[in-house]
Design a protein around this motif. Structure first.
Motif: not given
Length: 148
Positions: A66-72
């Motif tokens: 459910n997360t199309p894009y994530i960056q840490f």
């Protein structure tokens, strides 16, 4: 740098890379196995405690789906190794996409504690606890007032 600290920080980076790449197979490799002495655990910001490898991995599968894009971007990383246990604390500076089809992005900050255990296969994640850092438009002013 201490060899163990380097290995723990590499394992920690693998954890965040698995999230960013939505790679459940890699996430499965990152987490330790439950033992008779105890179960792995995870606290996502705003979630109740999740206990047990199956429940923890199911939560990551849900998040990834459910997360199309994530960056840490990790900052303030501090690692302590005591025997076969390592504790890494950090600030997760997160950039994530809005809902599917929405071109918006959101940013947030979470303070995390990741506890690793040494296994025959290397360092594995035993516990992840993320706590949101509440931010407002006047956070900088509030910090200045607090230190004045």
């Amino acid at each position: 740098m201490n060899v163990d600290i380097g290995a723990v920080e590499t394992a920690n980076q693998a954890f965040y890379t698995a999230i960013e790449d939505a790679d459940l197979d890699r996430m499965t490799e990152v987490w330790a196995e439950d033992t008779e002495a105890g179960k792995v655990s995870c606290v996502h910001p705003g979630w109740p405690l999740l206990s047990g490898r199956a429940e923890v991995l199911r939560s990551w599968a849900l998040i990834m789906a459910n997360t199309p894009y994530i960056q840490f971007v990790l900052t303030d990383v501090s690692t302590t190794v005591i025997g076969d246990v390592a504790i890494l604390t950090c600030a997760e500076n997160i950039l994530t996409a809005g809902d599917a089809g929405d071109a918006s992005f959101a940013a947030g900050k979470v303070v995390a504690t990741n506890t690793f255990v040494r296994t025959g296969g290397g360092w594995r994640l035993w516990m992840h606890h993320g706590s949101p850092v509440l931010q407002g438009e006047d956070d900088d002013e509030g910090e200045e007032e607090a230190t004045a």
